[in-house]
Design an enzyme around this catalytic site. Structure first.
Site, PDB file in Angstrom:
ATOM      1  N   GLU A   1       0.823  -1.218   0.000  1.00 49.14           N
ATOM      2  CA  GLU A   1       0.000   0.000   0.000  1.00 49.14           C
ATOM      3  C   GLU A   1       0.856   1.266   0.000  1.00 49.14           C
ATOM      4  OE1 GLU A   1      -3.045  -0.173  -0.560  1.00 49.14           O
ATOM      5  OE2 GLU A   1      -3.534  -2.256  -0.073  1.00 49.14           O
TER       6      GLU A   1
ATOM      7  N   ARG B   1     -18.035  -0.753   5.728  1.00 49.79           N
ATOM      8  CA  ARG B   1     -19.163  -1.404   5.038  1.00 49.79           C
ATOM      9  C   ARG B   1     -19.829  -2.429   5.958  1.00 49.79           C
ATOM     10  NH1 ARG B   1     -18.575  -5.678   2.148  1.00 49.79           N
ATOM     11  NH2 ARG B   1     -16.313  -5.492   2.264  1.00 49.79           N
TER      12      ARG B   1
ATOM     13  N   CYS C   1      -7.943  -2.014   8.322  1.00 47.82           N
ATOM     14  CA  CYS C   1      -6.556  -2.013   7.834  1.00 47.82           C
ATOM     15  C   CYS C   1      -6.053  -0.594   7.594  1.00 47.82           C
ATOM     16  CB  CYS C   1      -6.435  -2.840   6.548  1.00 47.82           C
ATOM     17  SG  CYS C   1      -6.560  -4.613   6.862  1.00 47.82           S
TER      18      CYS C   1
ATOM     19  N   HIS D   1      -1.303  -5.656   1.852  1.00 43.27           N
ATOM     20  CA  HIS D   1      -2.467  -6.550   1.775  1.00 43.27           C
ATOM     21  C   HIS D   1      -2.094  -7.850   1.072  1.00 43.27           C
ATOM     22  CE1 HIS D   1      -5.632  -3.407   2.794  1.00 43.27           C
ATOM     23  NE2 HIS D   1      -6.034  -4.477   3.449  1.00 43.27           N
TER      24      HIS D   1
END
Ligand code: PCA
Length: 220
Positions: free
Chosen positions: A84, A94, A147, A173
């Site tokens: 990342e 979500r 995360c 990830h």
């Protein structure tokens, strides 16, 4: 020269969203107590919960004073190792975390900067992984769930103290394990042994690569 008794902190997460496995936690557990380039790995599994993972990270930083910090998380559906580039100052969940908390459009740190760049040598890591035949890319988003929250909290904490500013840190990830249901249904996956080997390579590159390229540049 690096200090003797150097430590690299590697964290992963416990399973979440009803899963029974999270490869990121398995990798951290497998690497705990091993050495990479003569640096000891402290591998820990963090709760997949917004508040609790902050507390756990703050404790680990204080206790181990690592020279590098690599946080891992599962990104189901992604292919290969995603290093990342940036942590953003927003939680927008979500689904609820493992403590039942579901922040929407909430800053990670009130009045913190919009974002922090990873301080891992992104392109060197991707190159070293590809060199070993591993699918790897620089990813432009760590999402807006736990995360990204941990990533932002980590970078903010390190940046807030003059003594810790030089510590290399970032987020990576990883994909599903082949035995997980989504992978059985055709989503991309990577065997645990291959994921562990990839993260060892990533740690070695982090510890040996001295040049940090401009983090904000376009991906090639
Ligand atoms: N992946 C989630 C949280 C924990 C994990 O392993 C994420 O990408 O936010």
């Amino acid at each position: 020269m690096r200090a003797a008794n150097g430590v690299v902190l590697v964290t992963g997460f416990e399973p979440f969203a009803g899963d029974t496995l999270n490869p990121s936690g398995e990798i951290a557990r497998a690497l705990d107590g091993t050495e990479v380039k003569s640096v000891r790995v402290v591998g820990r599994v963090l709760p997949c919960a917004f508040r609790e993972c902050e507390r756990a990270m703050a404790d680990l930083l204080g206790k181990h004073r690592p020279e590098a910090v690599i946080c891992l998380g599962l990104a189901g559906g992604r292919d290969g190792i995603h290093v990342e580039r940036v942590a953003i100052n927003v939680d927008d969940a979500r689904i609820p975390d493992n403590a039942g908390i579901q922040p929407i459009d909430t800053p990670v740190v009130e009045s913190g900067p919009a974002a922090y760049w990873s301080t891992l040598p992104l392109k060197a890591i991707v190159a070293s992984l590809r060199n070993e035949g591993v699918v790897a890319v620089v990813s432009q988003t760590a999402g807006t769930f736990v995360c990204n929250h941990l990533f932002y909290f980590l970078m903010h904490t390190l940046a807030s103290n003059r003594k810790s500013r030089a510590i290399r840190a970032g987020f990576v990830h990883v994909p599903w394990l082949p035995e997980q249901p989504a992978a059985r249904n055709g989503q991309p996956s990577m065997a645990l042994a291959a994921q562990i080997a990839a993260i060892r390579t990533l740690i070695a590159t982090t510890l040996t690569e001295t040049e940090l390229r401009v983090q904000g540049g376009a991906e090639h």
